[in-house]
Design a protein around this motif. Structure first.
Motif, PDB file in Angstrom:
ATOM      1  N   ASN A   1       0.839  -1.201   0.000  1.00 37.23           N
ATOM      2  CA  ASN A   1       0.000   0.000   0.000  1.00 37.23           C
ATOM      3  C   ASN A   1       0.878   1.256   0.000  1.00 37.23           C
ATOM      4  N   GLY A   2       0.691   2.102  -1.012  1.00 36.28           N
ATOM      5  CA  GLY A   2       1.429   3.352  -1.082  1.00 36.28           C
ATOM      6  C   GLY A   2       2.893   3.208  -1.442  1.00 36.28           C
ATOM      7  N   ALA A   3       3.319   2.014  -1.845  1.00 36.88           N
ATOM      8  CA  ALA A   3       4.726   1.797  -2.196  1.00 36.88           C
ATOM      9  C   ALA A   3       5.061   2.433  -3.543  1.00 36.88           C
ATOM     10  N   ASN A   4       6.324   2.794  -3.702  1.00 36.42           N
ATOM     11  CA  ASN A   4       6.802   3.360  -4.963  1.00 36.42           C
ATOM     12  C   ASN A   4       7.544   2.270  -5.735  1.00 36.42           C
ATOM     13  N   LEU A   5       6.883   1.750  -6.785  1.00 34.71           N
ATOM     14  CA  LEU A   5       7.447   0.695  -7.612  1.00 34.71           C
ATOM     15  C   LEU A   5       7.711   1.191  -9.029  1.00 34.71           C
TER      16      LEU A   5
ATOM     17  N   SER B   1       9.146   1.902 -12.374  1.00 38.07           N
ATOM     18  CA  SER B   1      10.176   1.256 -13.208  1.00 38.07           C
ATOM     19  C   SER B   1      10.710  -0.041 -12.605  1.00 38.07           C
ATOM     20  N   ALA B   2       9.997  -0.606 -11.629  1.00 37.05           N
ATOM     21  CA  ALA B   2      10.421  -1.878 -11.046  1.00 37.05           C
ATOM     22  C   ALA B   2      10.138  -3.031 -12.003  1.00 37.05           C
ATOM     23  N   LYS B   3      10.906  -4.093 -11.891  1.00 32.68           N
ATOM     24  CA  LYS B   3      10.727  -5.279 -12.722  1.00 32.68           C
ATOM     25  C   LYS B   3      10.109  -6.387 -11.872  1.00 32.68           C
ATOM     26  N   LEU B   4       8.860  -6.737 -12.198  1.00 27.90           N
ATOM     27  CA  LEU B   4       8.134  -7.778 -11.475  1.00 27.90           C
ATOM     28  C   LEU B   4       7.700  -8.889 -12.416  1.00 27.90           C
TER      29      LEU B   4
ATOM     30  N   ALA C   1       6.275   0.207 -14.459  1.00 20.84           N
ATOM     31  CA  ALA C   1       6.698  -1.074 -13.885  1.00 20.84           C
ATOM     32  C   ALA C   1       6.363  -2.202 -14.861  1.00 20.84           C
ATOM     33  N   ASN C   2       7.133  -3.278 -14.798  1.00 24.68           N
ATOM     34  CA  ASN C   2       6.938  -4.400 -15.713  1.00 24.68           C
ATOM     35  C   ASN C   2       6.385  -5.609 -14.960  1.00 24.68           C
ATOM     36  N   PHE C   3       5.106  -5.934 -15.251  1.00 28.38           N
ATOM     37  CA  PHE C   3       4.437  -7.065 -14.620  1.00 28.38           C
ATOM     38  C   PHE C   3       4.225  -8.208 -15.624  1.00 28.38           C
TER      39      PHE C   3
ATOM     40  N   THR D   1       2.445   1.302 -17.302  1.00 29.75           N
ATOM     41  CA  THR D   1       2.721   0.009 -16.678  1.00 29.75           C
ATOM     42  C   THR D   1       2.508  -1.133 -17.681  1.00 29.75           C
ATOM     43  N   ILE D   2       3.420  -2.101 -17.658  1.00 28.84           N
ATOM     44  CA  ILE D   2       3.264  -3.285 -18.498  1.00 28.84           C
ATOM     45  C   ILE D   2       2.600  -4.358 -17.648  1.00 28.84           C
TER      46      ILE D   2
END
Length: 204
Positions: free
Chosen positions: A143-147, A149-152, A170-172, A190-191
Motif C-alpha cells: 500500500n502506497g509503495a513506490n514501484l 520502473s520496477a521489474k516484477l 513497472a513491468n508485470f 505500466t506493463i
C-alpha cells in the motif's frame, strides 16, 4: 567496543550471534557469511557493503539500519524488523523475507530476484527500479509503495495489496495478479500481464 568490532569484523563468517545486542554498531564491509543472527538487535546498525550471504537473521531487529549495497543472497530475514531501513542496491536475491516488516524501507534498485516476500509489509516502501523478477509476494502489503520502473516479471502477487502504489512504467509481464488490490494505483505506462484486467483506474 566499537573499535574492537571494527578490527575483527572481517573474520565473522559462520559466527553465532543469536540475540546479540549490536545496536548502532558499524559493521561496514564485514563478512558474515552464514552467520547466526536470529533475533539480534541491530537497530541503527551500519551494514554498508556487508556480506550476509546465507546468514540467519530471522526475527532480527534492523529498524532504520543501513544495509545499502549489502549482500543478502539466500539470507533468512523472515519476520525481521526492517522498517525504515536503507537497502539501496542491496542484493536480496533468493532471500527469505516472509512476514518481514519493510514498511517505509528504501529498496531503490535492490535485487530481489526470486525472493520470498509472502505476507511481508512493504507499505510506503521505495522500490523504484528494484528487480523483483519471479519474486513470491502473495498476500504482501504494498500500500502506497513506490514501484516506479520496477521489474516484477513472473512474480507471484496473488492477494497482494497494491492500493495507492506508484506503478508507473513497472513491468508485470507474466506476473500473477489474481485477487490483487489495485485501488487508486498509478498505472501510467505500466506493463501488465495480458491475462490481467485490473479494476483500478489508471491515473494520469
Amino acid at each position: 567496543m566499537l573499535s574492537f568490532i571494527t578490527d575483527i569484523q572481517h573474520y565473522w563468517d559462520g559466527a553465532i550471534l543469536n540475540q546479540a545486542i549490536l545496536r548502532e554498531t558499524d559493521l561496514s564491509g564485514a563478512s558474515l557469511k552464514g552467520a547466526g543472527l536470529m533475533i539480534a538487535k541491530l537497530s541503527g546498525a551500519i551494514l554498508w557493503q556487508t556480506d550476509l550471504t546465507q546468514a540467519d537473521l530471522g526475527g532480527a531487529n534492523l529498524f532504520q539500519g543501513d544495509l545499502s549495497h549489502a549482500t543478502l543472497v539466500e539470507a533468512d530475514l523472515s519476520r525481521a524488523l526492517l522498517g525504515g531501513a536503507n537497502l539501496t542496491q542491496a542484493n536480496l536475491s533468493r532471500a527469505n523475507l516472509w512476514d518481514a516488516d519493510l514498511s517505509r524501507a528504501n529498496l531503490r534498485q535492490a535485487d530481489l530476484t526470486e525472493a520470498s516476500l509472502r505476507g511481508a509489509d512493504l507499505s510506503r516502501a521505495v522500490l523504484q527500479g528494484a528487480v523483483l523478477s519471479r519474486a513470491k509476494l502473495s498476500s504482501a502489503i504494498l500500500n502506497g509503495a513506490n514501484l516506479r520502473s520496477a521489474k516484477l516479471d513472473g512474480a507471484n502477487l496473488t492477494q497482494c495489496d497494491l492500493s495507492s502504489a506508484n506503478l508507473r512504467e513497472a513491468n508485470f509481464s507474466g506476473a500473477d495478479l489474481t485477487g490483487a488490490i489495485l485501488n487508486r494505483a498509478i498505472l501510467t505506462g505500466t506493463i501488465l500481464p495480458a491475462t490481467h484486467a485490473p479494476s483500478a483506474v489508471p491515473h494520469a
